[in-house]
Design a protein around this motif. Sequence first.
Motif, PDB file in Angstrom:
ATOM      1  N   ALA A  10       2.308  -0.738  -2.875  1.00 59.78           N
ATOM      2  CA  ALA A  10       0.781  -1.220  -2.464  1.00 59.78           C
ATOM      3  C   ALA A  10       1.241  -1.870  -1.122  1.00 59.78           C
ATOM      4  O   ALA A  10       0.201  -1.804  -0.263  1.00 59.78           O
ATOM      5  CB  ALA A  10       0.406  -2.549  -3.446  1.00 59.78           C
ATOM      6  N   LYS A  90      -9.103   6.782   6.150  1.00 62.32           N
ATOM      7  CA  LYS A  90      -8.631   6.577   4.689  1.00 62.32           C
ATOM      8  C   LYS A  90      -8.125   5.208   4.544  1.00 62.32           C
ATOM      9  O   LYS A  90      -7.659   4.947   3.231  1.00 62.32           O
ATOM     10  CB  LYS A  90      -7.643   7.522   4.087  1.00 62.32           C
ATOM     11  CG  LYS A  90      -8.278   8.823   4.084  1.00 62.32           C
ATOM     12  CD  LYS A  90      -7.242   9.934   3.330  1.00 62.32           C
ATOM     13  CE  LYS A  90      -7.982  11.132   3.430  1.00 62.32           C
ATOM     14  NZ  LYS A  90      -7.615  12.348   4.283  1.00 62.32           N
ATOM     15  N   LYS A  92      -5.694   3.363   6.112  1.00 62.93           N
ATOM     16  CA  LYS A  92      -4.598   3.167   6.440  1.00 62.93           C
ATOM     17  C   LYS A  92      -4.372   3.057   7.843  1.00 62.93           C
ATOM     18  O   LYS A  92      -4.750   3.822   8.658  1.00 62.93           O
ATOM     19  CB  LYS A  92      -3.418   4.277   5.964  1.00 62.93           C
ATOM     20  CG  LYS A  92      -3.642   4.897   4.448  1.00 62.93           C
ATOM     21  CD  LYS A  92      -3.097   3.739   3.447  1.00 62.93           C
ATOM     22  CE  LYS A  92      -3.282   4.103   2.274  1.00 62.93           C
ATOM     23  NZ  LYS A  92      -3.319   3.050   1.253  1.00 62.93           N
TER      24      LYS A  92
ATOM     25  N   PHE B  61      -1.251  -0.367  -8.430  1.00 62.73           N
ATOM     26  CA  PHE B  61      -0.923   0.600  -7.651  1.00 62.73           C
ATOM     27  C   PHE B  61      -1.789   1.092  -6.466  1.00 62.73           C
ATOM     28  O   PHE B  61      -2.923   0.667  -6.661  1.00 62.73           O
ATOM     29  CB  PHE B  61      -0.469   1.975  -8.527  1.00 62.73           C
ATOM     30  CG  PHE B  61       0.628   1.573  -9.313  1.00 62.73           C
ATOM     31  CD1 PHE B  61       1.943   1.104  -8.729  1.00 62.73           C
ATOM     32  CD2 PHE B  61       0.614   1.669 -10.923  1.00 62.73           C
ATOM     33  CE1 PHE B  61       3.080   0.935  -9.770  1.00 62.73           C
ATOM     34  CE2 PHE B  61       1.493   1.385 -11.416  1.00 62.73           C
ATOM     35  CZ  PHE B  61       2.760   0.978 -11.034  1.00 62.73           C
ATOM     36  N   ASP B  62      -1.430   1.878  -5.681  1.00 59.71           N
ATOM     37  CA  ASP B  62      -2.426   2.535  -4.470  1.00 59.71           C
ATOM     38  C   ASP B  62      -3.113   3.742  -4.855  1.00 59.71           C
ATOM     39  O   ASP B  62      -2.226   4.906  -5.286  1.00 59.71           O
ATOM     40  CB  ASP B  62      -1.475   2.523  -3.356  1.00 59.71           C
ATOM     41  CG  ASP B  62      -2.402   2.999  -2.232  1.00 59.71           C
ATOM     42  OD1 ASP B  62      -3.538   3.295  -2.399  1.00 59.71           O
ATOM     43  OD2 ASP B  62      -1.884   2.640  -1.034  1.00 59.71           O
ATOM     44  N   PHE B  64      -4.292   5.866  -3.403  1.00 55.38           N
ATOM     45  CA  PHE B  64      -4.115   6.824  -2.363  1.00 55.38           C
ATOM     46  C   PHE B  64      -3.042   7.857  -2.870  1.00 55.38           C
ATOM     47  O   PHE B  64      -2.940   8.747  -2.679  1.00 55.38           O
ATOM     48  CB  PHE B  64      -3.768   5.927  -1.168  1.00 55.38           C
ATOM     49  CG  PHE B  64      -3.341   7.033  -0.073  1.00 55.38           C
ATOM     50  CD1 PHE B  64      -4.133   7.518   0.675  1.00 55.38           C
ATOM     51  CD2 PHE B  64      -2.071   7.349   0.329  1.00 55.38           C
ATOM     52  CE1 PHE B  64      -4.102   8.666   1.803  1.00 55.38           C
ATOM     53  CE2 PHE B  64      -1.756   8.176   1.466  1.00 55.38           C
ATOM     54  CZ  PHE B  64      -2.835   8.832   2.124  1.00 55.38           C
ATOM     55  N   PHE B  65      -1.901   7.071  -3.597  1.00 51.65           N
ATOM     56  CA  PHE B  65      -0.983   8.034  -3.991  1.00 51.65           C
ATOM     57  C   PHE B  65      -0.892   8.578  -5.557  1.00 51.65           C
ATOM     58  O   PHE B  65      -0.610   9.540  -5.845  1.00 51.65           O
ATOM     59  CB  PHE B  65       0.501   7.133  -4.003  1.00 51.65           C
ATOM     60  CG  PHE B  65       0.788   6.708  -2.534  1.00 51.65           C
ATOM     61  CD1 PHE B  65       1.309   7.897  -1.691  1.00 51.65           C
ATOM     62  CD2 PHE B  65       1.072   5.535  -2.151  1.00 51.65           C
ATOM     63  CE1 PHE B  65       1.595   7.441  -0.293  1.00 51.65           C
ATOM     64  CE2 PHE B  65       1.315   5.177  -0.920  1.00 51.65           C
ATOM     65  CZ  PHE B  65       1.559   6.179  -0.081  1.00 51.65           C
ATOM     66  N   TYR B  66      -1.450   7.626  -6.471  1.00 54.86           N
ATOM     67  CA  TYR B  66      -1.307   7.755  -7.637  1.00 54.86           C
ATOM     68  C   TYR B  66      -2.919   8.216  -8.404  1.00 54.86           C
ATOM     69  O   TYR B  66      -2.771   8.793  -9.168  1.00 54.86           O
ATOM     70  CB  TYR B  66      -1.022   6.409  -8.359  1.00 54.86           C
ATOM     71  CG  TYR B  66       0.379   6.287  -7.971  1.00 54.86           C
ATOM     72  CD1 TYR B  66       1.507   6.764  -8.689  1.00 54.86           C
ATOM     73  CD2 TYR B  66       0.644   5.228  -6.969  1.00 54.86           C
ATOM     74  CE1 TYR B  66       2.958   6.562  -8.321  1.00 54.86           C
ATOM     75  CE2 TYR B  66       2.059   5.064  -6.413  1.00 54.86           C
ATOM     76  CZ  TYR B  66       3.139   5.525  -7.133  1.00 54.86           C
ATOM     77  OH  TYR B  66       4.498   5.373  -6.860  1.00 54.86           O
ATOM     78  N   PHE B 250      -4.567  14.675   1.961  1.00 55.97           N
ATOM     79  CA  PHE B 250      -4.448  13.420   1.364  1.00 55.97           C
ATOM     80  C   PHE B 250      -5.416  12.981   0.377  1.00 55.97           C
ATOM     81  O   PHE B 250      -5.598  11.971   0.024  1.00 55.97           O
ATOM     82  CB  PHE B 250      -4.358  12.365   2.452  1.00 55.97           C
ATOM     83  CG  PHE B 250      -3.303  12.519   3.609  1.00 55.97           C
ATOM     84  CD1 PHE B 250      -1.883  12.310   3.236  1.00 55.97           C
ATOM     85  CD2 PHE B 250      -3.785  13.112   4.533  1.00 55.97           C
ATOM     86  CE1 PHE B 250      -0.845  12.597   4.040  1.00 55.97           C
ATOM     87  CE2 PHE B 250      -2.693  13.376   5.586  1.00 55.97           C
ATOM     88  CZ  PHE B 250      -1.281  13.178   5.377  1.00 55.97           C
ATOM     89  N   TYR B 256      -4.175  15.983  -8.189  1.00 58.74           N
ATOM     90  CA  TYR B 256      -4.018  15.877  -9.865  1.00 58.74           C
ATOM     91  C   TYR B 256      -5.065  16.837 -10.626  1.00 58.74           C
ATOM     92  O   TYR B 256      -4.828  17.285 -11.736  1.00 58.74           O
ATOM     93  CB  TYR B 256      -4.417  14.551 -10.390  1.00 58.74           C
ATOM     94  CG  TYR B 256      -2.947  13.519 -10.058  1.00 58.74           C
ATOM     95  CD1 TYR B 256      -1.936  13.658 -10.832  1.00 58.74           C
ATOM     96  CD2 TYR B 256      -3.148  12.660  -8.691  1.00 58.74           C
ATOM     97  CE1 TYR B 256      -0.944  12.875 -10.277  1.00 58.74           C
ATOM     98  CE2 TYR B 256      -1.977  11.887  -8.555  1.00 58.74           C
ATOM     99  CZ  TYR B 256      -0.829  12.206  -9.366  1.00 58.74           C
ATOM    100  OH  TYR B 256       0.179  11.229  -9.046  1.00 58.74           O
TER     101      TYR B 256
END
Lengths: 331, 294, 294, 267, 267
Positions: A10, A90, A92, B61-62, B64-66, B250, B256
């Motif tokens: 995070a 996005k 970031k 969690f983020d 963005f990744f998960y 991204f 997934y």
Amino acid sequence: ATKNDHGSSAGAGGGGGASSDTVKIMVGGMSKVIYMPAALTQQLGYFKDQGVKVQLIDTPAGVTAETSLIAGKAQGVVGFYDHTIDMQAKGKCLESVVQFANVPGEVEMVSSKQAGTIKSAKDMKGKKLGVTSQGSSTDFLTQYFTGKAGISTKQYTTVKAGADATFIASMKSGGIDAGMTTDPTVARLTKTGEGKVLFDMRTEAGTKKALGGLYPASSLYMSCDYVKKNPQQVQKVANAFVKTLKWINSHSAQQISDKMPSDYKGSDPALYVQALKGSKGIFNTTGLMDAAGAKNALNVLGSFSPAVKPKKDQIDISKTYTTEFAKKATS
Amino acid sequence: MSHDTLTADAGAMNGAIPTPAERKHDPRAQLRKHKALVYSLRAFVLVGVLAIWEISVNLWFDPFFYSKPSLIWKQLSTWFTDGTAQGSIWAQISITLQEAVIGFAIGAIAGVLLGILLGRARLLAEVLSPYIQAANAVPRIVLAALFIIWFGLGMSSKIATATVLVFFPVFFNAFQGAREVDRNLINNARILGASRLQVLRSIVVPSATSWILASLHTAFGFALIGAIVGEYTGATQGIGLLISTAQASFNSAGIYAGMLISTVLALIAELVLGYLERRLLKWRPPSQSESVAV
Amino acid sequence: MSHDTLTADAGAMNGAIPTPAERKHDPRAQLRKHKALVYSLRAFVLVGVLAIWEISVNLWFDPFFYSKPSLIWKQLSTWFTDGTAQGSIWAQISITLQEAVIGFAIGAIAGVLLGILLGRARLLAEVLSPYIQAANAVPRIVLAALFIIWFGLGMSSKIATATVLVFFPVFFNAFQGAREVDRNLINNARILGASRLQVLRSIVVPSATSWILASLHTAFGFALIGAIVGEYTGATQGIGLLISTAQASFNSAGIYAGMLISTVLALIAELVLGYLERRLLKWRPPSQSESVAV
Amino acid sequence: MSHLVELSHATKRFVKAGGGIHTAAADITMTVDAGEFVAVVGPTGCGKSTTLSLVSGLEPPSDGVVRVNDLPVQGIPDGVGYMFQADAMLPWRNVLANVAAGPMWRGMSKSDAHAKAMDWITRVGLAGFEKSYMHQLSGGMRKRVALAQTLVNEPKILLMDEPFSALDVQTRALMQNELLELWSGTGTAVIFVTHDLEEAIVLADRVVVMTASPARIKDDFRINLPRPRNVEELRMTPEFIETYSKIWQSLSSEVATARAEGASRVA
Amino acid sequence: MSHLVELSHATKRFVKAGGGIHTAAADITMTVDAGEFVAVVGPTGCGKSTTLSLVSGLEPPSDGVVRVNDLPVQGIPDGVGYMFQADAMLPWRNVLANVAAGPMWRGMSKSDAHAKAMDWITRVGLAGFEKSYMHQLSGGMRKRVALAQTLVNEPKILLMDEPFSALDVQTRALMQNELLELWSGTGTAVIFVTHDLEEAIVLADRVVVMTASPARIKDDFRINLPRPRNVEELRMTPEFIETYSKIWQSLSSEVATARAEGASRVA
Ligand SMILES: Nc1ncnc2c1ncn2[C@@H]1O[C@H](COP(=O)(O)OP(=O)(O)OP(=O)(O)O)[C@@H](O)[C@H]1O
Ligand SMILES: Nc1ncnc2c1ncn2[C@@H]1O[C@H](COP(=O)(O)OP(=O)(O)OP(=O)(O)O)[C@@H](O)[C@H]1O
Ligand SMILES: O=[N+]([O-])[O-]
Ligand SMILES: [Mg+2]
Ligand SMILES: [Mg+2]
């Protein structure tokens, strides 16, 4: 080296490496000529000179590099500048710290069999155009220059042809009619005569012809958070890279080649020298961003990237790069 | 006739009233009950995992990744209603499926034939096995690139990757299955007049069946992976390309979602294989837990 | 004593002169002869393939894409004498080997344990098997990228990739092996007083051994592939990186040389496994072709 | 001097657990002619099954020669039928398909083979079970399937390893009578291993007694009882009883040797 | 009225090949007391093995109740030993390890278990073969391993399914004597399935005759021959011969029924 546990991502600012004295830098293809400054700095020993421990991590996919950076597994990436724009869309914050080049270094190659029919972007209609990957910078650049010629993405086929040998084999076998790639693939295709250069985005002139402006690409970018928290560390790294850029400018392709590990030269060192000759010109000597070029990059992405397009107007381009470190390094 | 060989159906048709004991032990009712239990437990596991995923990503969690199930669902519905950048999602599925099925067929047939052949021909096996073992250690991802160079960007390079991934597990199991055959059975067949070929067909192949089927359970998954890795390396269409595009932009929900489609395809293939297995192995004594007490 | 139980050695020590017939049937001599035959045939195959490759590339193909044995040999000697861009070749081998061995151990142990557990617990198997089946269809190359995010750029992400590649084939074979156990043996053991755990340890596991070993034959190759795919995705060291560098610099000899190193590692692992297998299965009746006539 | 089956100085050795060498059959010399019914008796573990496997060609002798039809045995000789001591039916085929396997492998059409198999299944008393799989049959029923499977091929040399040992007395008597009937006049040579001396005498022309391990031929008794024999009646005749006690003496001393050995091996 | 083993109206049905239902044992009611030796005879395939599997707890009855120690059987009751009709030894263990398995599973130390196992291996005449694997043994030798494996546990209820059928006459007689000796005075209940009526009478307190399939209890003969019995001598006594012919009559009509059924099923 500190290993972040994946639950803490995070804090994707990449601050995880702050306490570590090793700077991990991901390189989107160490042997690609456009990212040559990374390996060369290491070879020249400039990191050591600056008293900074840098670990270069090779990955053939730029996206892996960037993802690792955001996940805090690495502190920097040697890759395409436009990713910082994409990431701001996005949510970031990444910023280019040392800008190696203000041109993409990419070349649109046309298969020699098609050289007669494809003479400009307008002739791309109905053709199979190779990119490294859909959704990548090469894809957006292709969409941009075809779009400028009035051809929509529906009017040609985008083919994921990779780089390297798969690209060459695809061009040879007619799997693609034209495609965007970099050196040393360009050098090889030119040498064998299997491909001809259509747009040479290794020069300012060629880039402007294709894209109507500059397009800063090869760079060292880092997470804003990390840069803020570790200015000394970042400065050392920037110093090393800028020194390398100067070195490149003052040495011949052959001299550069002599410094590089033989593995990067493959089985044909002469070809590698040829590739360096072709692409050496993309690098600037200061590591500074060309502000107009940055704007143009936003323009290109803003037209085609599904992520950037809707947020084009909100994006603050000045947050995507900093010239602070490069300036200090040059002075 | 003291042989009590009514089928349960015949009993019902004759209007015979089942005794309480018979009703209690009605195997079909038991089977139905068991199936209901299994399906509800499966649903429970699925819902549980999805819920934990969604909640934990929301809390800690983020995405963005998960990513998270709701985002993946959104991505899927976009693909299925608006299509993908490469065209209709059904076209992508059909391409990948074709590559996987053809690669599966070629790899499985080659694996079974060669496995059984080497399993029975000792000298050949001894001579060739180190090479096959070695070939199995060749990274498929590198092969995928080589296959594009050899076979081009079309389907054939993906089929080749799928074939190679399927071939090895099937080969090794068929090989071992052919070696495990009960010597008594072979001796008996030879005495009864079976030729070498007949021994192979009537004894070795059926004996190795459960070995081969076990490997086929993994193999279709491998075929899909092969097709996807091939597409990932270079292509114009397919699920692998969808995943690679999502990666390049991204879009973790897209990654997934692509994987999900591939696993659903694998599950459908598994259903077909399971049906085949039950048919081929119907001679087998029911295992203790499976036997239906009457 | 009418029992003629001299060992061959004892016979020799007693100074007994072997009769011609005995000499003719000396099992050790036969074994030696057979081994010599096998090794020379192997060498023959190897030399033949290499020669065909070299010659056909010289005559018809482009060594740029296909390389050839002599170039590969040159590349290997460069690596072994001058080292690689990433340092000594031995360091690369050792890194990749460590990742593969650890991934192999984790994947194999998990596969065996879970396979045997599910093989004997029917309800659990029925509930979980579709999910395991589905997980098996997830492309490892995509996983490798995810693992870098989850586990970082160090060894652990490569170990995870190797683990996942090893797990599935081992799991499915252990699962099937546990289900195939002769019911008579289990019944007998239970009657003799074995607890559930003892049945598992003394009957199920040994029965499944040949299944598990068969899967381990492929598994180490997979572990290497996993390590290499992981390195290929992002690394500072290892054979995978060597291959990826060679790919990016049009060094097809380097690609083949890297693959060759990985296959040699797999072969060495196979030797170890073969030894293990012979020890574990020494109770087994020799197959007809193997039994040594005295 | 042409015999259908001829073993001369045939010896079989095995490598034992632990690497030692175990001689299972030593220096066996015997002949069987066409149409002859030879019973083989001997202590358990002496080497009877091993001897049959030599004749069948499944195992090569370690020494000596085995001839069938005047040719040294290499591979399985023509016309041999062998009913094994252990189960060897195909578990994935039902009874009918198991019995029909031999004829079909030898080229008979499926329908003919099935008809012939069905006939044999009936003869061994398994009609109604032709669709059953092996695990659904009792021990005795499996033995009878094996019997039908062997006989359906009409072998010229019939090797039988304790074929009736799992049957109840009466089924066994029925099978014995059936076997004698089938065999008489066919010119088939039978080598019949049994541990039931009564059965041996009732069925055979000659009873061969083997020694304790390693098996050697100890005695070879000719049975001069008239044929056709009725198994039930024969048992009470004085000739039978006399023969029985003669052979029993020969055999029992071997069994005693075998026991003694077993005991001495520990001491 | 507490019996060690008690079957009451126990029935076992199987799903047949093809989906029909086959009743292997129907309405079996019998009891066995501690210290009692019951032999069970019946035509082949009638359901004897099935009955033993009910008592052992390996198969639950489809109907009726099976009690051991006054408790309905669920799982395997304490103190049961069961020597199967088919081979069930562990092929990957040698003879010694197979025989020692039971005691070790029950918690005995390895050295004690091996000593005890070695004792039993010697008693069944296999000393010298303790290092052999199953595939290296003859049929009769394997049976004797199974016997040792079962007896080494000293069961209170001993189920034996044709334990001696693969042995030669004399080894068999030796084993029978050994069994009687071991059993006498231990209070062990034995249920002994055999197709050899002589064996049944010589060994048992009661001989239970089962009907043709599905197995029902047809007769239950009490054998009043004095103990200790010497197997060899007993065979010639008039009491023996009388008992034999009585039971034989009962049994043979069942075997005839079984045969007739086999024949009628085809017609
Ligand atoms: N493959 C083998 N390896 C080692 N020893 C073996 C092998 N096969 C048989 N033997 C040994 O050979 C001897 C004879 O075995 P065989 O099966 O011929 O006996 P048999 O006379 O048929 O006995 P039974 O009446 O019990 O069936 C036995 O001592 C056995 O242990
Ligand atoms: N699992 C099964 N499925 C279907 N039928 C079965 C099964 N097991 C046994 N049977 C049937 O039950 C009947 C009785 O079998 P069982 O083995 O009890 O006979 P048995 O009296 O022991 O015979 P034998 O003396 O030949 O050993 C047989 O007709 C057999 O076909
Ligand atoms: O290379 N793979 O096996 O995914
Ligand atoms: Mg035998
Ligand atoms: Mg039985």
